[in-house]
Design a protein around this motif. Sequence first.
Motif, mmCIF file in Angstrom:
data_model
loop_
_atom_site.group_PDB
_atom_site.id
_atom_site.type_symbol
_atom_site.label_atom_id
_atom_site.label_comp_id
_atom_site.label_asym_id
_atom_site.label_seq_id
_atom_site.Cartn_x
_atom_site.Cartn_y
_atom_site.Cartn_z
ATOM 1 N N PHE A 172 0.825 -1.211 0.000
ATOM 2 C CA PHE A 172 0.000 0.000 0.000
ATOM 3 C C PHE A 172 0.862 1.264 0.000
ATOM 4 C CE2 PHE A 172 -3.549 -2.769 1.533
ATOM 5 C CZ PHE A 172 -4.424 -2.483 0.498
ATOM 6 N N LEU A 173 2.027 1.207 0.615
ATOM 7 C CA LEU A 173 2.940 2.351 0.588
ATOM 8 C C LEU A 173 3.422 2.612 -0.842
ATOM 9 C CD1 LEU A 173 4.395 4.501 2.246
ATOM 10 C CD2 LEU A 173 6.223 2.830 2.652
ATOM 11 N N GLU A 174 3.774 1.546 -1.551
ATOM 12 C CA GLU A 174 4.180 1.686 -2.956
ATOM 13 C C GLU A 174 3.040 2.296 -3.794
ATOM 14 O OE1 GLU A 174 7.042 0.749 -4.935
ATOM 15 O OE2 GLU A 174 8.033 0.781 -2.975
ATOM 16 N N LYS A 175 1.813 1.808 -3.590
ATOM 17 C CA LYS A 175 0.666 2.347 -4.320
ATOM 18 C C LYS A 175 0.472 3.828 -3.980
ATOM 19 C CE LYS A 175 -1.158 0.134 -6.827
ATOM 20 N NZ LYS A 175 -0.743 -0.161 -8.200
ATOM 21 N N ALA A 176 0.661 4.179 -2.714
ATOM 22 C CA ALA A 176 0.524 5.581 -2.301
ATOM 23 C C ALA A 176 1.598 6.450 -2.963
ATOM 24 C CB ALA A 176 0.603 5.697 -0.779
ATOM 25 N N TYR A 177 2.828 5.946 -3.042
ATOM 26 C CA TYR A 177 3.887 6.697 -3.712
ATOM 27 C C TYR A 177 3.503 7.015 -5.151
ATOM 28 C CZ TYR A 177 7.326 5.474 -0.033
ATOM 29 O OH TYR A 177 8.011 5.319 1.138
ATOM 30 N N PHE A 178 3.053 5.981 -5.872
ATOM 31 C CA PHE A 178 2.702 6.191 -7.278
ATOM 32 C C PHE A 178 1.507 7.129 -7.414
ATOM 33 C CE2 PHE A 178 5.064 2.115 -7.770
ATOM 34 C CZ PHE A 178 6.087 2.617 -8.553
ATOM 35 N N GLY A 179 0.564 7.030 -6.504
ATOM 36 C CA GLY A 179 -0.578 7.946 -6.516
ATOM 37 C C GLY A 179 -0.145 9.376 -6.245
ATOM 38 N N PHE A 180 0.767 9.547 -5.308
ATOM 39 C CA PHE A 180 1.275 10.878 -4.982
ATOM 40 C C PHE A 180 2.046 11.462 -6.163
ATOM 41 C CE2 PHE A 180 4.273 13.847 -2.940
ATOM 42 C CZ PHE A 180 3.363 14.665 -2.294
ATOM 43 N N ILE A 181 2.848 10.644 -6.819
ATOM 44 C CA ILE A 181 3.600 11.099 -7.996
ATOM 45 C C ILE A 181 2.634 11.541 -9.097
ATOM 46 C CG2 ILE A 181 5.085 10.299 -9.897
ATOM 47 C CD1 ILE A 181 6.488 8.512 -7.702
ATOM 48 N N ALA A 182 1.595 10.753 -9.343
ATOM 49 C CA ALA A 182 0.601 11.112 -10.369
ATOM 50 C C ALA A 182 -0.091 12.424 -10.013
ATOM 51 C CB ALA A 182 -0.419 9.985 -10.529
ATOM 52 N N ALA A 183 -0.422 12.599 -8.729
ATOM 53 C CA ALA A 183 -1.079 13.844 -8.298
ATOM 54 C C ALA A 183 -0.147 15.041 -8.500
ATOM 55 C CB ALA A 183 -1.505 13.737 -6.834
ATOM 56 N N GLN A 184 1.126 14.879 -8.178
ATOM 57 C CA GLN A 184 2.080 15.971 -8.386
ATOM 58 C C GLN A 184 2.200 16.320 -9.870
ATOM 59 O OE1 GLN A 184 5.698 14.636 -6.430
ATOM 60 N NE2 GLN A 184 5.315 16.065 -4.752
ATOM 61 N N LYS A 185 2.250 15.296 -10.720
ATOM 62 C CA LYS A 185 2.337 15.555 -12.163
ATOM 63 C C LYS A 185 1.114 16.311 -12.651
ATOM 64 C CE LYS A 185 5.318 11.759 -13.589
ATOM 65 N NZ LYS A 185 5.412 10.510 -14.361
ATOM 66 N N ARG A 186 -0.063 15.938 -12.133
ATOM 67 C CA ARG A 186 -1.290 16.622 -12.556
ATOM 68 C C ARG A 186 -1.272 18.077 -12.080
ATOM 69 N NH1 ARG A 186 -7.537 15.696 -11.048
ATOM 70 N NH2 ARG A 186 -8.359 17.147 -12.574
ATOM 71 N N ILE A 187 -0.831 18.334 -10.875
ATOM 72 C CA ILE A 187 -0.762 19.709 -10.357
ATOM 73 C C ILE A 187 0.220 20.531 -11.185
ATOM 74 C CG2 ILE A 187 -0.016 21.140 -8.405
ATOM 75 C CD1 ILE A 187 -1.112 18.830 -6.575
ATOM 76 N N ILE A 188 1.387 19.991 -11.426
ATOM 77 C CA ILE A 188 2.392 20.711 -12.213
ATOM 78 C C ILE A 188 1.867 20.982 -13.619
ATOM 79 C CG2 ILE A 188 4.673 20.501 -13.306
ATOM 80 C CD1 ILE A 188 5.535 19.049 -10.670
ATOM 81 N N SER A 189 1.218 19.988 -14.205
ATOM 82 C CA SER A 189 0.646 20.169 -15.538
ATOM 83 C C SER A 189 -0.405 21.271 -15.548
ATOM 84 C CB SER A 189 0.030 18.851 -16.020
ATOM 85 O OG SER A 189 -0.590 19.025 -17.259
ATOM 86 N N SER A 190 -1.262 21.297 -14.534
ATOM 87 C CA SER A 190 -2.313 22.328 -14.509
ATOM 88 C C SER A 190 -1.727 23.716 -14.277
ATOM 89 C CB SER A 190 -3.372 22.004 -13.456
ATOM 90 O OG SER A 190 -2.844 22.151 -12.164
ATOM 91 N N LEU A 191 -0.561 23.790 -13.645
ATOM 92 C CA LEU A 191 0.084 25.082 -13.396
ATOM 93 C C LEU A 191 0.916 25.578 -14.577
ATOM 94 C CD1 LEU A 191 1.326 24.485 -9.729
ATOM 95 C CD2 LEU A 191 -0.602 25.923 -10.452
ATOM 96 N N THR A 192 1.416 24.640 -15.376
ATOM 97 C CA THR A 192 2.395 25.035 -16.387
ATOM 98 C C THR A 192 1.985 24.758 -17.837
ATOM 99 O OG1 THR A 192 3.540 22.905 -16.242
ATOM 100 C CG2 THR A 192 4.299 24.662 -14.756
ATOM 101 N N SER A 193 0.932 24.010 -18.050
ATOM 102 C CA SER A 193 0.568 23.608 -19.413
ATOM 103 C C SER A 193 -0.766 24.223 -19.829
ATOM 104 C CB SER A 193 0.445 22.077 -19.506
ATOM 105 O OG SER A 193 1.653 21.466 -19.107
ATOM 106 N N ASP A 194 -0.896 24.479 -21.121
ATOM 107 C CA ASP A 194 -2.192 24.940 -21.610
ATOM 108 C C ASP A 194 -3.116 23.738 -21.786
ATOM 109 O OD1 ASP A 194 -1.629 23.741 -24.115
ATOM 110 O OD2 ASP A 194 -0.957 25.625 -24.990
ATOM 111 N N THR A 195 -4.352 23.997 -22.139
ATOM 112 C CA THR A 195 -5.358 22.936 -22.239
ATOM 113 C C THR A 195 -4.957 21.866 -23.242
ATOM 114 O OG1 THR A 195 -7.068 24.535 -21.671
ATOM 115 C CG2 THR A 195 -7.799 22.478 -22.663
ATOM 116 N N LYS A 196 -4.448 22.279 -24.366
ATOM 117 C CA LYS A 196 -4.054 21.311 -25.409
ATOM 118 C C LYS A 196 -2.958 20.381 -24.882
ATOM 119 C CE LYS A 196 -2.893 21.051 -30.284
ATOM 120 N NZ LYS A 196 -2.702 21.814 -31.521
ATOM 121 N N GLU A 197 -1.977 20.941 -24.215
ATOM 122 C CA GLU A 197 -0.898 20.119 -23.658
ATOM 123 C C GLU A 197 -1.430 19.164 -22.585
ATOM 124 O OE1 GLU A 197 3.093 22.867 -23.764
ATOM 125 O OE2 GLU A 197 1.434 23.546 -22.497
ATOM 126 N N ARG A 198 -2.318 19.659 -21.718
ATOM 127 C CA ARG A 198 -2.894 18.798 -20.665
ATOM 128 C C ARG A 198 -3.693 17.655 -21.276
ATOM 129 N NH1 ARG A 198 -4.607 23.668 -18.405
ATOM 130 N NH2 ARG A 198 -6.765 22.980 -18.321
#
Length: 187
Positions: free
Chosen positions: A125-151
Amino acid sequence: MFDILRNHINKIVPLTDLEFEFIASLFTAKSYKKGQFLFQEGEDVSKHYFICKGLLKLVYNDSDAREHIVGFAMEDWWESDFEAFYTQKKTSMSLICLENTDVLFIGFENYINLVRTLPKIEHFFLEKAYFGFIAAQKRIISSLTSDTKERYHQLIERHPTLVQRVPKSQLAAYLGVSRETLSRITI
């Protein structure tokens, strides 16, 4: 359904037959129809869901009743309102089936029993949480730095089958844009 769970866990931690027998005894299988809620805003969330078949969306409704899609969950994914599950508080979100869905779920008490009894499952479950956290960070960074087409293209790249299974209006809500804006991008 339990074979799917065992194969999923075995990708991270190998299990003996006896260990998996114990794990399986703590999970319950349930089927839901398209449009059904697994939980709704304001309810207690005492279950952690493993999706065997189907597709769900986790949504948050703001004070203007505008739906914000926090995430989608499909086969081989785990979903819950993790804050509500782990803190045993009422949820501020809802989990809804976009397709007929089969899940295995574990209740909070059984989850605690499981991770205390089998440390390797806590590691899982810790491994699953790590991957979930990484995905969430990527989504946040994408929403902050990418336009709609890139997202949108990042979404296609990360989850190509999701785009075929989810209506454009839902994808637009997930990306935080209007349906019309998404239509202009995908033409």
